[in-house]
Design a protein around this motif. Sequence first.
Motif, PDB file in Angstrom:
ATOM      1  N   CYS A   1      25.762  11.770  31.770  1.00 19.85           N
ATOM      2  CA  CYS A   1      24.973  11.026  32.750  1.00 19.85           C
ATOM      3  C   CYS A   1      23.724  10.436  32.107  1.00 19.85           C
ATOM      4  CB  CYS A   1      24.572  11.935  33.902  1.00 19.85           C
ATOM      5  SG  CYS A   1      25.967  12.782  34.684  1.00 19.85           S
ATOM      6  N   SER A   2      23.485   9.167  32.367  1.00 17.41           N
ATOM      7  CA  SER A   2      22.355   8.453  31.788  1.00 17.41           C
ATOM      8  C   SER A   2      21.230   8.276  32.793  1.00 17.41           C
ATOM      9  CB  SER A   2      22.800   7.066  31.303  1.00 17.41           C
ATOM     10  OG  SER A   2      23.666   7.152  30.201  1.00 17.41           O
ATOM     11  N   GLY A   3      20.035   8.631  32.374  1.00 14.22           N
ATOM     12  CA  GLY A   3      18.841   8.282  33.121  1.00 14.22           C
ATOM     13  C   GLY A   3      18.179   7.107  32.427  1.00 14.22           C
TER      14      GLY A   3
ATOM     15  N   ILE B   1      20.264  -1.857  32.001  1.00 13.48           N
ATOM     16  CA  ILE B   1      21.585  -2.415  31.741  1.00 13.48           C
ATOM     17  C   ILE B   1      22.657  -1.329  31.698  1.00 13.48           C
ATOM     18  CG2 ILE B   1      21.302  -2.396  29.226  1.00 13.48           C
ATOM     19  CD1 ILE B   1      22.936  -5.040  29.198  1.00 13.48           C
ATOM     20  N   THR B   2      22.304  -0.145  31.198  1.00 12.45           N
ATOM     21  CA  THR B   2      23.269   0.961  31.167  1.00 12.45           C
ATOM     22  C   THR B   2      23.677   1.352  32.579  1.00 12.45           C
ATOM     23  OG1 THR B   2      22.463   1.807  29.053  1.00 12.45           O
ATOM     24  CG2 THR B   2      23.607   3.365  30.486  1.00 12.45           C
ATOM     25  N   HIS B   3      22.704   1.443  33.468  1.00 11.53           N
ATOM     26  CA  HIS B   3      23.009   1.785  34.860  1.00 11.53           C
ATOM     27  C   HIS B   3      23.848   0.693  35.509  1.00 11.53           C
ATOM     28  CE1 HIS B   3      22.612   3.319  38.884  1.00 11.53           C
ATOM     29  NE2 HIS B   3      21.972   2.239  39.287  1.00 11.53           N
TER      30      HIS B   3
ATOM     31  N   LYS C   1      28.111   8.699  34.417  1.00  7.81           N
ATOM     32  CA  LYS C   1      27.349   8.380  35.620  1.00  7.81           C
ATOM     33  C   LYS C   1      25.942   7.969  35.185  1.00  7.81           C
ATOM     34  CE  LYS C   1      27.651  11.023  39.279  1.00  7.81           C
ATOM     35  NZ  LYS C   1      27.635  12.217  40.155  1.00  7.81           N
ATOM     36  N   SER C   2      25.186   7.398  36.101  1.00 10.33           N
ATOM     37  CA  SER C   2      23.842   6.944  35.729  1.00 10.33           C
ATOM     38  C   SER C   2      22.949   6.855  36.954  1.00 10.33           C
ATOM     39  CB  SER C   2      23.914   5.573  35.042  1.00 10.33           C
ATOM     40  OG  SER C   2      24.423   4.601  35.943  1.00 10.33           O
ATOM     41  N   ALA C   3      21.651   6.812  36.682  1.00 10.97           N
ATOM     42  CA  ALA C   3      20.663   6.598  37.736  1.00 10.97           C
ATOM     43  C   ALA C   3      19.463   5.881  37.134  1.00 10.97           C
ATOM     44  CB  ALA C   3      20.225   7.923  38.357  1.00 10.97           C
ATOM     45  N   ARG C   4      18.877   4.997  37.917  1.00  4.24           N
ATOM     46  CA  ARG C   4      17.683   4.264  37.494  1.00  4.24           C
ATOM     47  C   ARG C   4      16.444   4.965  38.043  1.00  4.24           C
ATOM     48  NH1 ARG C   4      19.079  -0.627  39.079  1.00  4.24           N
ATOM     49  NH2 ARG C   4      18.435  -0.181  41.220  1.00  4.24           N
ATOM     50  N   VAL C   5      15.402   5.074  37.194  1.00  4.31           N
ATOM     51  CA  VAL C   5      14.197   5.817  37.550  1.00  4.31           C
ATOM     52  C   VAL C   5      12.974   4.920  37.343  1.00  4.31           C
ATOM     53  CG1 VAL C   5      12.769   7.830  37.002  1.00  4.31           C
ATOM     54  CG2 VAL C   5      15.278   8.008  36.910  1.00  4.31           C
ATOM     55  N   SER C   6      12.144   4.815  38.355  1.00  4.72           N
ATOM     56  CA  SER C   6      10.916   4.026  38.237  1.00  4.72           C
ATOM     57  C   SER C   6       9.829   4.844  37.542  1.00  4.72           C
ATOM     58  CB  SER C   6      10.421   3.604  39.624  1.00  4.72           C
ATOM     59  OG  SER C   6       9.978   4.738  40.363  1.00  4.72           O
ATOM     60  N   ASP C   7       8.784   4.170  37.092  1.00  6.12           N
ATOM     61  CA  ASP C   7       7.657   4.874  36.484  1.00  6.12           C
ATOM     62  C   ASP C   7       7.019   5.835  37.486  1.00  6.12           C
ATOM     63  OD1 ASP C   7       7.902   3.763  33.988  1.00  6.12           O
ATOM     64  OD2 ASP C   7       6.257   2.325  34.220  1.00  6.12           O
TER      65      ASP C   7
ATOM     66  N   ALA D   1      11.413  13.360  31.526  1.00  4.55           N
ATOM     67  CA  ALA D   1      11.207  13.238  32.968  1.00  4.55           C
ATOM     68  C   ALA D   1      12.137  12.204  33.584  1.00  4.55           C
ATOM     69  CB  ALA D   1       9.751  12.879  33.263  1.00  4.55           C
ATOM     70  N   VAL D   2      12.464  11.151  32.827  1.00  4.91           N
ATOM     71  CA  VAL D   2      13.453  10.180  33.309  1.00  4.91           C
ATOM     72  C   VAL D   2      14.798  10.871  33.507  1.00  4.91           C
ATOM     73  CG1 VAL D   2      14.822   8.156  32.663  1.00  4.91           C
ATOM     74  CG2 VAL D   2      12.343   8.121  32.355  1.00  4.91           C
ATOM     75  N   ALA D   3      15.192  11.694  32.540  1.00  4.87           N
ATOM     76  CA  ALA D   3      16.461  12.404  32.655  1.00  4.87           C
ATOM     77  C   ALA D   3      16.434  13.402  33.807  1.00  4.87           C
ATOM     78  CB  ALA D   3      16.776  13.119  31.340  1.00  4.87           C
ATOM     79  N   MET D   4      15.331  14.127  33.957  1.00  3.59           N
ATOM     80  CA  MET D   4      15.232  15.121  35.025  1.00  3.59           C
ATOM     81  C   MET D   4      15.287  14.450  36.397  1.00  3.59           C
ATOM     82  SD  MET D   4      15.029  18.385  35.509  1.00  3.59           S
ATOM     83  CE  MET D   4      14.329  19.119  34.025  1.00  3.59           C
ATOM     84  N   THR D   5      14.593  13.338  36.534  1.00  5.41           N
ATOM     85  CA  THR D   5      14.619  12.608  37.805  1.00  5.41           C
ATOM     86  C   THR D   5      16.021  12.071  38.082  1.00  5.41           C
ATOM     87  OG1 THR D   5      12.334  11.924  37.376  1.00  5.41           O
ATOM     88  CG2 THR D   5      13.500  10.790  39.149  1.00  5.41           C
ATOM     89  N   ALA D   6      16.664  11.551  37.046  1.00  7.72           N
ATOM     90  CA  ALA D   6      18.029  11.045  37.199  1.00  7.72           C
ATOM     91  C   ALA D   6      18.967  12.168  37.626  1.00  7.72           C
ATOM     92  CB  ALA D   6      18.504  10.415  35.901  1.00  7.72           C
ATOM     93  N   ALA D   7      18.786  13.353  37.048  1.00  5.97           N
ATOM     94  CA  ALA D   7      19.643  14.487  37.405  1.00  5.97           C
ATOM     95  C   ALA D   7      19.523  14.806  38.887  1.00  5.97           C
ATOM     96  CB  ALA D   7      19.270  15.708  36.561  1.00  5.97           C
ATOM     97  N   GLU D   8      18.301  14.810  39.399  1.00  5.08           N
ATOM     98  CA  GLU D   8      18.110  15.078  40.825  1.00  5.08           C
ATOM     99  C   GLU D   8      18.717  13.975  41.682  1.00  5.08           C
ATOM    100  OE1 GLU D   8      13.757  15.889  40.948  1.00  5.08           O
ATOM    101  OE2 GLU D   8      14.408  17.885  41.599  1.00  5.08           O
ATOM    102  N   LYS D   9      18.575  12.724  41.255  1.00  4.57           N
ATOM    103  CA  LYS D   9      19.170  11.620  42.003  1.00  4.57           C
ATOM    104  C   LYS D   9      20.692  11.717  42.040  1.00  4.57           C
ATOM    105  CE  LYS D   9      15.834   7.851  41.820  1.00  4.57           C
ATOM    106  NZ  LYS D   9      15.683   6.402  41.573  1.00  4.57           N
ATOM    107  N   LEU D  10      21.260  12.262  40.987  1.00  4.75           N
ATOM    108  CA  LEU D  10      22.716  12.396  40.901  1.00  4.75           C
ATOM    109  C   LEU D  10      23.228  13.661  41.565  1.00  4.75           C
ATOM    110  CD1 LEU D  10      23.188  11.127  37.227  1.00  4.75           C
ATOM    111  CD2 LEU D  10      23.877   9.938  39.326  1.00  4.75           C
ATOM    112  N   GLY D  11      22.299  14.451  42.143  1.00  2.81           N
ATOM    113  CA  GLY D  11      22.716  15.615  42.912  1.00  2.81           C
ATOM    114  C   GLY D  11      22.627  16.948  42.207  1.00  2.81           C
ATOM    115  N   TYR D  12      22.111  16.954  40.979  1.00  6.96           N
ATOM    116  CA  TYR D  12      21.952  18.221  40.266  1.00  6.96           C
ATOM    117  C   TYR D  12      20.641  18.876  40.694  1.00  6.96           C
ATOM    118  CZ  TYR D  12      25.609  16.174  37.355  1.00  6.96           C
ATOM    119  OH  TYR D  12      26.771  15.605  36.929  1.00  6.96           O
TER     120      TYR D  12
END
Length: 238
Positions: free
Chosen positions: A112-114, A120-122, A194-200, A223-234
């Motif tokens: 999973c990519s944050g 572009i990855t997302h 899977k992926s999620a986009r994270v704002s500053d 923190a981008v990865a951690m935020t993405a993980a939460e957005k993806l349901g982890y």
Amino acid sequence: FEGGGDDMDVPIKRILVKTQQQGKHENETLSSSSSSSSSPLVTGVNSYNIGRPLMQMVHYIWTYCRVVEQVGGETPPGGTTNVDMVLPTGAMGNIAGGYIAKQMGIPIGLLCSGVNANDITHRVMSTGQFHKSEMKRTLSEAINVQIPYNFERLLYFLTDRNHELVKQWMTTIDTTSKLDLDASWLLKLQAEFKSARVSDEEMCETIRKLHKEYGYLLDPHGAVAMTAAEKLGYKINN
């Protein structure tokens, strides 16, 4: 702000290609003479060098084994517990290392990519559209990338090493700065990634929250990865 990672990749690629072409010419000349080559040997340690994702592959194997041990599972070769992994993604070198480890038999589930605003990855993982857009400045500058050059390596393994097809796709990207995967290839991509986009703002809030709750000061990219993980349901736990 004067660009991002893509702006460094172009001259690096040009230098490497020029050096390789010069070395090939000299080798052809040396085959009919006794002179020695005077061309410099040029390389780099960024992830355009396959050595970088190969070394990062080791991180995935180590992490997988430690996670499975913590949950009381069995590590390879006997264990088959799938572990999803989430990471900040720029040029896709790190995730390429993970995909190579998975190809070797490590039971990694989804990779999973944050990503930040340079997403572009997302976009390709969500819609199949790999379209370069304008570079945006963010607080996670190491992943400010609009053309992740390791996408080629992901496609190579995704297509079961169909180098001719990947070459066609990469030629399209080089000439048009975009590629549209059809529905069948998008489904195959989404079965692996899977992926999620994270704002500053979201990234900063995660840093504040983790520091408050756990006393741990996380870097912007983590923190981008951690935020993405939460957005993806982890879920975060101790």
